[in-house]
Write an enzyme that holds these catalytic residues in place. Structure first.
Site, short mmCIF file in Angstrom:
data_model
loop_
_atom_site.label_atom_id
_atom_site.label_comp_id
_atom_site.label_asym_id
_atom_site.label_seq_id
_atom_site.Cartn_x
_atom_site.Cartn_y
_atom_site.Cartn_z
N CYS A 139 0.82 -1.13 0.07
CA CYS A 139 0.06 -0.11 -0.17
C CYS A 139 0.83 1.33 -0.10
CB CYS A 139 -0.85 -0.05 1.17
SG CYS A 139 -2.08 -1.27 1.14
N CYS A 459 0.43 2.49 6.67
CA CYS A 459 0.83 1.27 6.96
C CYS A 459 0.74 0.34 5.53
CB CYS A 459 -0.11 0.52 7.83
SG CYS A 459 -2.08 0.49 7.37
#
Length: 475
Positions: A139, A459
């Site tokens: 991500c 994250c």
């Protein structure tokens, strides 16, 4: 590392003490957050460093982020990436031959265009002499694309770099089973009819079972949603708190969209279809409607649902990054400086989603700043529970001392400065493209609000994380 939940049950007298230690009042009336927001101390110094090039973002764009399976479902990833590059060219009027390098991030690669940066660049009309490569870091892939650009410019290898990211979840690669793949490869090498018949005789119906892209951590075999549910339980975050935060994200995104604040979005004419002009996942609901949804991962008692999770998204983004002297020589007025950044990694089993907690104090220390100096926070919202767990961990001396090896907590961002134009829960999360959205949201907010420093954090799968300081360009 010992599981947070296991640690709780083993070393604390009761789960209620954990809940008390990490308790958070409803989002709408947290006195601690209001107190933090009241601190207005601002530093006037710049974060420029001697003998180092200043690196700036001139502007950035993104296609509208759409729910997978909607208007982009018949496209390929390079189509979206090309649209982002074309939108950036139109927005900035940068001459194509001035761009030294192009970098894109992506997560689930289309096998036909594995170096999607190169294919998109050629499709957007860049010279075939302009190098391009693709990076992947879950991500935070486009974060990695941007910081790679920073490194190329800081080292003097380039002056002008385009960084971006793309993801198309509407059409992910689905493979034959390994047994079927092996048989097909062996058949292609067979030289005689006898060899072919011998191979075909070994065929079994279960060879036809498809192999879907992994939705679980390779090292732990746990889905991210399952991990988010465990994390929420470990930090005593209720279903109501998670739904409240998700509703906040959608409501703020709807407001920002209505007020024209999402200026990084550029229209995209989908071939054979209408022009898409805005994100389509922003859907404010009600707490009553959200409460009706069943747990999505840990059934029947989990708290993570479709309503408080980010959704599968198609989209692409791109930003124009230059050395400051080059930008000024070309007549640009940059939006922001890209300053210090860090990458962190933790235990992918029990700290999969705590990257912002670990990265934030490190990047602040590196820049010589405190939480009170930050005017705009833009954190990636994978799940409501993930965001709230990070806020609680950041505001806990106990967590800092026992898990991070730090003497004191870094503190929790005040919600008045936090993701106030919505976030990934509402705007969408094309895995490879979110990082650029976070940076541009920060830069645009600093311009709009008159702030000086912004902090981007996210994250990522694998237990990794990223944080970066963005500094507004002086008016």
């Amino acid at each position: 590392m010992t599981s947070l939940l296991t640690y709780t049950l083993k070393y604390l007298p009761s789960t209620s003490q954990w809940a008390l230690r990490f308790s958070m009042r409803p989002l709408s009336c947290s006195s601690q957050l209001r107190a933090a927001a009241a601190v207005k101390a601002k530093s006037k110094q710049t974060l420029a460093k001697p003998n180092m090039r200043n690196i700036v973002v001139v502007d950035g764009v993104r296609t509208p982020f759409l729910l997978s399976g909607t208007s982009y479902k018949d496209l390929m990833p390079h189509d979206l990436a090309r649209a982002a590059l074309s939108g950036l060219l139109h927005r900035t009027s940068v001459p194509k031959d001035v761009v030294d390098y192009i970098i894109f991030g992506t997560v689930i690669q289309e096998v036909k265009t594995s170096n999607v940066a190169r294919e998109a660049a050629l499709g957007a009309g860049f010279s075939d002499k302009t190098p391009a490569h693709t990076v992947t870091m879950a991500c935070i892939s486009s974060n990695q694309a941007m910081t790679t650009a920073v490194g190329l410019i800081a080292s003097g290898q380039c002056d002008v770099v385009v960084a971006g990211g793309v993801e198309l979840m509407s059409d992910v690669p689905i493979r034959h089973s390994r047994k079927m793949r092996k048989m097909m490869l062996d058949l292609s090498k067979a030289k005689t009819l006898g060899q072919r018949l011998s191979l075909v005789s070994k065929f079994r119906l279960n060879f036809l079972s498809p192999e879907l892209p992994a939705v679980a951590e390779f090292s732990t075999n746990e889905t991210m949603g399952h991990s988010a549910d465990r994390l929420a339980a470990a930090f005593a975050i209720s279903r109501l708190e998670q739904d409240e935060y998700a509703l906040r994200s959608h409501s703020l995104a709807k407001k920002a969209q209505g007020e024209g604040l999402l200026s990084d979005v550029v229209p995209f004419k989908v071939p054979g279809k209408d022009t898409v002009t805005q994100d389509n996942g922003i859907r404010p609901s009600s707490l009553e409607q959200m409460a009706k949804l069943k747990p999505a991962f840990i059934k029947p008692y989990g708290t993570v649902t479709a309503a408080n999770s980010s959704f599968l998204t198609d989209g692409a983004s791109a930003v124009l990054i230059l050395a400051e002297e080059k930008a000024l020589a070309m007549g640009y007025k940059p939006k922001a400086y890209l300053r210090d950044f860090v990458y962190v990694s933790q235990d992918p089993k029990d700290q999969l989603l705590l990257g912002p907690t670990y990265a934030t104090p490190k990047v602040l220390e590196k820049a010589g700043l405190t939480m009170n100096d930050i005017d705009a926070f833009e954190f990636h919202e994978a799940f409501s529970g993930q965001i709230l767990a990070n806020l609680k961990a950041m505001d806990s001396d106990w967590f800092a001392q026992n898990y991070m090896g730090r003497k004191t907590k870094v503190g929790s961002p005040p919600l008045e400065k936090f993701n106030i134009w919505g976030g990934s829960l509402s705007l969408g999360h094309p895995f490879g493209a979110t990082g650029c959205r976070l940076v541009m949201a920060t830069a645009n907010r600093l311009q709009k609000e008159g702030g000086q420093y912004g902090l981007v954090a996210a994250c990522a799968a694998g237990g990794q994380g990223h944080a970066m300081i963005v500094e507004a360009y002086p008016k």
